[in-house]
Design a protein around this motif. Structure first.
Motif, PDB file in Angstrom:
ATOM      1  N   LEU A   7       0.813  -1.217   0.000  1.00 45.61           N
ATOM      2  CA  LEU A   7       0.000   0.000   0.000  1.00 45.61           C
ATOM      3  C   LEU A   7       0.846   1.266   0.000  1.00 45.61           C
ATOM      4  N   ASP A   8       2.146   1.124  -0.147  1.00 40.55           N
ATOM      5  CA  ASP A   8       3.041   2.267  -0.245  1.00 40.55           C
ATOM      6  C   ASP A   8       2.751   3.006  -1.550  1.00 40.55           C
ATOM      7  N   PRO A   9       2.363   4.281  -1.499  1.00 41.49           N
ATOM      8  CA  PRO A   9       2.028   5.020  -2.723  1.00 41.49           C
ATOM      9  C   PRO A   9       3.169   5.034  -3.743  1.00 41.49           C
ATOM     10  N   ALA A  10       4.404   4.900  -3.265  1.00 41.27           N
ATOM     11  CA  ALA A  10       5.543   4.915  -4.178  1.00 41.27           C
ATOM     12  C   ALA A  10       5.500   3.775  -5.190  1.00 41.27           C
ATOM     13  N   LEU A  11       4.783   2.691  -4.872  1.00 42.68           N
ATOM     14  CA  LEU A  11       4.689   1.568  -5.793  1.00 42.68           C
ATOM     15  C   LEU A  11       3.769   1.866  -6.971  1.00 42.68           C
ATOM     16  N   GLY A  12       2.877   2.814  -6.800  1.00 45.42           N
ATOM     17  CA  GLY A  12       1.991   3.188  -7.891  1.00 45.42           C
ATOM     18  C   GLY A  12       0.888   2.188  -8.188  1.00 45.42           C
ATOM     19  N   LEU A  13       0.572   1.339  -7.241  1.00 48.61           N
ATOM     20  CA  LEU A  13      -0.489   0.353  -7.462  1.00 48.61           C
ATOM     21  C   LEU A  13      -1.864   0.965  -7.201  1.00 48.61           C
ATOM     22  N   ARG A  14      -2.844   0.465  -7.905  1.00 43.81           N
ATOM     23  CA  ARG A  14      -4.222   0.800  -7.575  1.00 43.81           C
ATOM     24  C   ARG A  14      -4.614   0.038  -6.305  1.00 43.81           C
ATOM     25  N   VAL A  15      -5.684   0.456  -5.672  1.00 43.74           N
ATOM     26  CA  VAL A  15      -6.162  -0.215  -4.463  1.00 43.74           C
ATOM     27  C   VAL A  15      -7.600  -0.639  -4.685  1.00 43.74           C
ATOM     28  N   ALA A  16      -7.855  -1.928  -4.541  1.00 47.43           N
ATOM     29  CA  ALA A  16      -9.213  -2.466  -4.635  1.00 47.43           C
ATOM     30  C   ALA A  16      -9.823  -2.525  -3.239  1.00 47.43           C
ATOM     31  N   PRO A  17     -11.137  -2.446  -3.127  1.00 48.87           N
ATOM     32  CA  PRO A  17     -11.769  -2.629  -1.812  1.00 48.87           C
ATOM     33  C   PRO A  17     -11.368  -3.967  -1.208  1.00 48.87           C
ATOM     34  N   SER A  18     -11.557  -4.107   0.080  1.00 49.51           N
ATOM     35  CA  SER A  18     -11.091  -5.298   0.782  1.00 49.51           C
ATOM     36  C   SER A  18     -11.803  -6.565   0.300  1.00 49.51           C
ATOM     37  N   HIS A  19     -11.199  -7.704   0.634  1.00 46.86           N
ATOM     38  CA  HIS A  19     -11.820  -8.980   0.255  1.00 46.86           C
ATOM     39  C   HIS A  19     -13.160  -9.178   0.925  1.00 46.86           C
ATOM     40  N   GLN A  20     -13.353  -8.601   2.108  1.00 43.65           N
ATOM     41  CA  GLN A  20     -14.653  -8.714   2.777  1.00 43.65           C
ATOM     42  C   GLN A  20     -15.737  -7.923   2.056  1.00 43.65           C
ATOM     43  N   GLU A  21     -15.317  -6.967   1.237  1.00 44.94           N
ATOM     44  CA  GLU A  21     -16.253  -6.153   0.461  1.00 44.94           C
ATOM     45  C   GLU A  21     -16.335  -6.618  -0.990  1.00 44.94           C
ATOM     46  N   ASP A  22     -15.816  -7.818  -1.272  1.00 46.63           N
ATOM     47  CA  ASP A  22     -15.815  -8.346  -2.643  1.00 46.63           C
ATOM     48  C   ASP A  22     -15.098  -7.396  -3.588  1.00 46.63           C
ATOM     49  N   GLY A  23     -13.896  -6.966  -3.162  1.00 46.88           N
ATOM     50  CA  GLY A  23     -13.159  -5.972  -3.929  1.00 46.88           C
ATOM     51  C   GLY A  23     -12.830  -6.399  -5.350  1.00 46.88           C
ATOM     52  N   VAL A  24     -12.452  -7.658  -5.540  1.00 47.10           N
ATOM     53  CA  VAL A  24     -12.171  -8.129  -6.898  1.00 47.10           C
ATOM     54  C   VAL A  24     -13.430  -8.018  -7.757  1.00 47.10           C
ATOM     55  N   ALA A  25     -14.539  -8.463  -7.217  1.00 47.51           N
ATOM     56  CA  ALA A  25     -15.793  -8.410  -7.962  1.00 47.51           C
ATOM     57  C   ALA A  25     -16.155  -6.972  -8.326  1.00 47.51           C
ATOM     58  N   GLN A  26     -15.971  -6.044  -7.398  1.00 45.25           N
ATOM     59  CA  GLN A  26     -16.312  -4.650  -7.686  1.00 45.25           C
ATOM     60  C   GLN A  26     -15.511  -4.107  -8.856  1.00 45.25           C
ATOM     61  N   VAL A  27     -14.212  -4.396  -8.881  1.00 53.63           N
ATOM     62  CA  VAL A  27     -13.378  -3.895  -9.978  1.00 53.63           C
ATOM     63  C   VAL A  27     -13.739  -4.576 -11.292  1.00 53.63           C
ATOM     64  N   VAL A  28     -13.944  -5.890 -11.251  1.00 56.60           N
ATOM     65  CA  VAL A  28     -14.289  -6.625 -12.462  1.00 56.60           C
ATOM     66  C   VAL A  28     -15.625  -6.116 -13.026  1.00 56.60           C
ATOM     67  N   GLU A  29     -16.584  -5.870 -12.157  1.00 55.42           N
ATOM     68  CA  GLU A  29     -17.866  -5.327 -12.609  1.00 55.42           C
ATOM     69  C   GLU A  29     -17.675  -3.997 -13.324  1.00 55.42           C
ATOM     70  N   GLY A  30     -16.765  -3.181 -12.816  1.00 56.90           N
ATOM     71  CA  GLY A  30     -16.482  -1.908 -13.451  1.00 56.90           C
ATOM     72  C   GLY A  30     -15.893  -2.076 -14.837  1.00 56.90           C
ATOM     73  N   TYR A  31     -14.985  -3.018 -14.986  1.00 58.77           N
ATOM     74  CA  TYR A  31     -14.414  -3.289 -16.298  1.00 58.77           C
ATOM     75  C   TYR A  31     -15.484  -3.772 -17.269  1.00 58.77           C
ATOM     76  N   LEU A  32     -16.324  -4.699 -16.801  1.00 63.36           N
ATOM     77  CA  LEU A  32     -17.345  -5.245 -17.682  1.00 63.36           C
ATOM     78  C   LEU A  32     -18.353  -4.187 -18.120  1.00 63.36           C
ATOM     79  N   ALA A  33     -18.615  -3.236 -17.253  1.00 63.94           N
ATOM     80  CA  ALA A  33     -19.551  -2.156 -17.586  1.00 63.94           C
ATOM     81  C   ALA A  33     -18.997  -1.291 -18.716  1.00 63.94           C
ATOM     82  N   GLY A  34     -17.660  -1.278 -18.877  1.00 68.18           N
ATOM     83  CA  GLY A  34     -17.053  -0.462 -19.926  1.00 68.18           C
ATOM     84  C   GLY A  34     -16.883  -1.173 -21.241  1.00 68.18           C
ATOM     85  N   LEU A  35     -17.224  -2.472 -21.302  1.00 69.41           N
ATOM     86  CA  LEU A  35     -17.055  -3.218 -22.548  1.00 69.41           C
ATOM     87  C   LEU A  35     -18.183  -2.921 -23.526  1.00 69.41           C
TER      88      LEU A  35
END
Length: 285
Positions: free
Chosen positions: A257-285
């Motif tokens: 989570l160090d900002p210097a790495l430049g990674l994006r941050v997904a919501p936590s696994h308890q919040e279905d973070g992977v699913a939330q991001v994937v849903e966003g990608y699919l909405a843009g297809l």
């Protein structure tokens, strides 16, 4: 034609991914090890849209089937990249640690940190010598995939292939163990940490999640900028850094989570973070 999707102001517009690659524990799975209905629906929708879904985990192959059986997957990258399973039933791709090198690594580690025990994942099971402390992830001590041996010599004689060498200290804290192990082993093995208590994982030189994922995507003709990767531990960093869409989980290790790495941050696994991001990608297809 793949759509272009917008990101936040710190991240430029990029091509939508064709590969969704994800770690399991602490990333795709919830605290109790379950897959939520939302996550299953999102992965099914991704597969239905023509995206490849890849499991990338520190777990051995036998410990992934209860997850992979729940959705359609394009590949399983197990033991931090030592074993790659494709769904066509072909033999796994194996990148193992040389037995002679493994012996040297064990000798150097034992000299540097005397309270270590050792175990080896072979892709078909886990062998361990008496000094290795089993924990809950290994299951019942009598489980068929576990084999107790009498010594390190027997461990090295019987374990083949050496997909991943695991070492656990009796009392040495991780912040002492990690640098001591790195100094002792040097370039002889790849050292990673996936969250086990006082435990490090060692693979053949250069074998890690990022390299395995890159080689897999090269087989498919998919470049890094069309790959999304989700992870929560330092062992995920090579894959997070390689993928064009690298997401550290909000519940992840502070190193990610160090900002210097430049990674994006997904919501936590308890919040279905992977699913939330994937849903966003699919909405843009």
């Amino acid at each position: 034609m793949l759509a272009m999707v917008g990101t936040d102001q710190d991240n430029p517009i990029m091509v939508s991914p064709r590969v969704i690659a994800t770690d399991l524990d602490g990333t795709l799975l919830r605290f109790d090890g379950s897959l939520s209905p939302r996550t299953l629906d999102a992965l099914a929708a991704a597969e239905g849209a023509g995206l490849r879904v890849v499991i990338v985990t520190a777990r051995p192959p036998l410990a992934t089937t209860m997850v992979s059986d729940r959705f359609t997957w394009a590949a399983r990258v197990c033991a931090n990249g030592a074993f790659v399973h494709l769904p066509d039933g072909s033999d796994p791709l194996v990148q193992a640690l040389d037995p002679g090198t493994a012996r040297t690594v064990i000798e150097k580690l034992a000299a540097a940190v005397p309270d270590l025990g050792f175990g080896i994942e072979t892709g078909e099971g886990f062998l361990h010598e008496p000094g290795f402390e089993l924990s809950s992830w290994a299951g019942d001590p009598g489980a068929p995939w576990l084999t107790a041996v009498r010594s390190v010599d027997e461990l090295l004689e019987r374990a083949a292939p050496i997909g991943k060498l695991i070492t656990r200290s009796a009392a040495t804290p991780l912040h002492v163990l990690r640098p001591a192990a790195a100094a002792a082993v040097g370039p002889l093995a790849e050292i990673s940490y996936s969250g086990g208590n006082r435990m490090l994982e060692l693979s053949a030189p250069g074998v890690n999640k990022g390299r395995a994922l890159a080689e897999l995507c090269e087989r498919w003709g998919v470049p890094a900028d069309e790959v999304a990767y989700f992870g929560d531990m330092p062992a995920d960093l090579p894959a997070l850094a390689w993928a064009g869409h690298g997401y550290a989980m909000a519940n992840g290790h502070p190193d990610l989570l160090d900002p210097a790495l430049g990674l994006r941050v997904a919501p936590s696994h308890q919040e279905d973070g992977v699913a939330q991001v994937v849903e966003g990608y699919l909405a843009g297809l």
